[in-house]
Design a protein around this motif. Structure first.
Motif, PDB file in Angstrom:
ATOM      1  N   SER A 186       0.811  -1.219   0.000  1.00 26.07           N
ATOM      2  CA  SER A 186       0.000   0.000   0.000  1.00 26.07           C
ATOM      3  C   SER A 186       0.842   1.266   0.000  1.00 26.07           C
ATOM      4  CB  SER A 186      -0.940   0.003   1.203  1.00 26.07           C
ATOM      5  OG  SER A 186      -1.876  -1.050   1.109  1.00 26.07           O
ATOM      6  N   ARG A 187       1.962   1.257   0.738  1.00 27.02           N
ATOM      7  CA  ARG A 187       2.797   2.455   0.850  1.00 27.02           C
ATOM      8  C   ARG A 187       4.045   2.380  -0.029  1.00 27.02           C
ATOM      9  NH1 ARG A 187       1.787   6.195   4.055  1.00 27.02           N
ATOM     10  NH2 ARG A 187       3.989   6.776   4.342  1.00 27.02           N
ATOM     11  N   ALA A 188       4.130   1.367  -0.871  1.00 27.63           N
ATOM     12  CA  ALA A 188       5.266   1.221  -1.799  1.00 27.63           C
ATOM     13  C   ALA A 188       6.598   1.160  -1.053  1.00 27.63           C
ATOM     14  CB  ALA A 188       5.288   2.365  -2.821  1.00 27.63           C
ATOM     15  N   ASP A 189       6.572   0.549   0.149  1.00 25.34           N
ATOM     16  CA  ASP A 189       7.778   0.549   0.983  1.00 25.34           C
ATOM     17  C   ASP A 189       8.510  -0.793   0.925  1.00 25.34           C
ATOM     18  OD1 ASP A 189       5.729  -0.733   2.293  1.00 25.34           O
ATOM     19  OD2 ASP A 189       6.035   0.261   4.223  1.00 25.34           O
ATOM     20  N   ILE A 190       8.709  -1.303  -0.286  1.00 29.64           N
ATOM     21  CA  ILE A 190       9.512  -2.500  -0.487  1.00 29.64           C
ATOM     22  C   ILE A 190      10.981  -2.140  -0.266  1.00 29.64           C
ATOM     23  CG2 ILE A 190      10.185  -4.280  -2.165  1.00 29.64           C
ATOM     24  CD1 ILE A 190       7.290  -4.501  -1.350  1.00 29.64           C
ATOM     25  N   PRO A 191      11.724  -2.940   0.514  1.00 29.85           N
ATOM     26  CA  PRO A 191      13.141  -2.608   0.744  1.00 29.85           C
ATOM     27  C   PRO A 191      13.920  -2.552  -0.569  1.00 29.85           C
ATOM     28  CG  PRO A 191      12.405  -4.324   2.255  1.00 29.85           C
ATOM     29  CD  PRO A 191      11.300  -4.133   1.270  1.00 29.85           C
ATOM     30  N   PRO A 192      14.836  -1.593  -0.707  1.00 28.19           N
ATOM     31  CA  PRO A 192      15.587  -1.447  -1.963  1.00 28.19           C
ATOM     32  C   PRO A 192      16.404  -2.678  -2.321  1.00 28.19           C
ATOM     33  CG  PRO A 192      16.080   0.374  -0.443  1.00 28.19           C
ATOM     34  CD  PRO A 192      15.175  -0.558   0.272  1.00 28.19           C
ATOM     35  N   GLU A 193      16.778  -3.480  -1.305  1.00 25.88           N
ATOM     36  CA  GLU A 193      17.595  -4.668  -1.572  1.00 25.88           C
ATOM     37  C   GLU A 193      16.755  -5.920  -1.834  1.00 25.88           C
ATOM     38  OE1 GLU A 193      16.834  -4.457   2.857  1.00 25.88           O
ATOM     39  OE2 GLU A 193      17.333  -3.033   1.257  1.00 25.88           O
ATOM     40  N   ALA A 194      15.453  -5.773  -1.916  1.00 24.04           N
ATOM     41  CA  ALA A 194      14.576  -6.930  -2.110  1.00 24.04           C
ATOM     42  C   ALA A 194      14.902  -7.650  -3.417  1.00 24.04           C
ATOM     43  CB  ALA A 194      13.111  -6.490  -2.107  1.00 24.04           C
ATOM     44  N   ASN A 195      14.953  -8.967  -3.353  1.00 22.11           N
ATOM     45  CA  ASN A 195      15.279  -9.763  -4.539  1.00 22.11           C
ATOM     46  C   ASN A 195      14.235  -9.633  -5.639  1.00 22.11           C
ATOM     47  OD1 ASN A 195      17.761 -10.877  -3.630  1.00 22.11           O
ATOM     48  ND2 ASN A 195      16.650 -12.318  -2.336  1.00 22.11           N
ATOM     49  N   VAL A 196      12.976  -9.342  -5.266  1.00 21.68           N
ATOM     50  CA  VAL A 196      11.938  -9.223  -6.302  1.00 21.68           C
ATOM     51  C   VAL A 196      12.120  -7.974  -7.162  1.00 21.68           C
ATOM     52  CG1 VAL A 196      10.168 -10.593  -5.125  1.00 21.68           C
ATOM     53  CG2 VAL A 196      10.346  -8.133  -4.665  1.00 21.68           C
ATOM     54  N   LEU A 197      13.002  -7.076  -6.744  1.00 18.59           N
ATOM     55  CA  LEU A 197      13.292  -5.897  -7.566  1.00 18.59           C
ATOM     56  C   LEU A 197      14.397  -6.177  -8.578  1.00 18.59           C
ATOM     57  CD1 LEU A 197      13.192  -3.059  -4.862  1.00 18.59           C
ATOM     58  CD2 LEU A 197      11.318  -3.957  -6.262  1.00 18.59           C
ATOM     59  N   GLY A 198      14.958  -7.373  -8.535  1.00 18.49           N
ATOM     60  CA  GLY A 198      16.028  -7.749  -9.451  1.00 18.49           C
ATOM     61  C   GLY A 198      15.502  -8.188 -10.805  1.00 18.49           C
TER      62      GLY A 198
END
Length: 228
Positions: A85-97
């Protein structure tokens, strides 16, 4: 929401005999997953390869930092979908790779800087809902804009509750682990609000059960009642 307007959804999870997902609140589910039989690990990855998308909650990403990709079998990794909801996914999250395409669903209340950071990482950001992610609206977006016909969800308990509460889960597949961990606040398959009467219970019909290596697997259809 009629199923033809949204993806067909399978909830898949490993659970202990007492229905828990992990050892204690805040602990990674990967601790218990390492006790799955090799055949059951293959089943999990084969299922991922068969589905168009896979969804987990943002808290699961924060705790487990999952990749949500197909690794043990041949096949294409599904679209990764994370409601936040707040777009607060950690920058190091693997799903951002770059391992697979990712959609982060946010609300209109998400801070602009969080949304901008996610977009810069290369993932798709879709807006659904005012202050919280509107899951039925998100299901429509996935079906219409991403061609998702079949989606699996791998929890955790808050997302599982919300999806059931919106009548968005069609099937449940459980991998039973031969342990009891206890704990009054240990996360179980479904969290969310307490129900008041038995009329509010979600009813299931056992579809099949089988041994997968040393693990029992059960498969259920969800039977929604009028007004439930």
């Amino acid at each position: 929401m009629p199923e033809h307007d949204r993806p067909h959804v399978l909830m898949m999870s490993e659970i202990t005999v007492d229905g828990k997902l992990t050892l204690k609140r805040g602990a990674s589910s990967k601790i218990l997953m390492k006790y799955m039989a090799p055949e059951t690990e293959l089943l999990l990855h084969r299922t991922r390869a068969e589905y168009d998308a896979i969804m987990v909650g943002a808290n699961t990403i924060r705790i487990d930092n999952s990749f949500l990709t197909v690794r043990l079998v041949e096949g294409k990794s599904p679209l990764r979908v994370i409601p936040s909801s707040r777009a607060d996914i950690p920058p190091e999250a693997n799903v951002l790779g770059p391992d697979a395409r990712t959609v982060i669903a946010v609300s209109k209340a998400a801070p602009a800087e969080n949304v901008a950071r996610l977009r810069e990482s290369g993932v798709d950001v879709v807006v659904a809902g005012e202050r919280e992610v509107d899951l039925p609206e998100l299901m429509g977006i996935l079906s219409r804009d991403y061609g998702v016909d079949r989606m699996m969800i791998e929890g955790g308990p808050t997302l599982n509750w919300a999806m059931l509460n919106h009548r968005l889960v069609d099937e449940i597949r459980l991998i039973h682990l031969p342990f009891i961990v206890g704990g009054a606040d240990t996360p179980s398959l479904v969290g969310g609000m307490h129900i008041e009467t038995e009329e509010e219970m979600f009813r299931l019909s056992l579809k099949r059960h089988f041994m997968c290596g040393s693990n029992l697997v059960t498969e259920w259809n969800v039977l929604y009642q009028p007004g439930n």
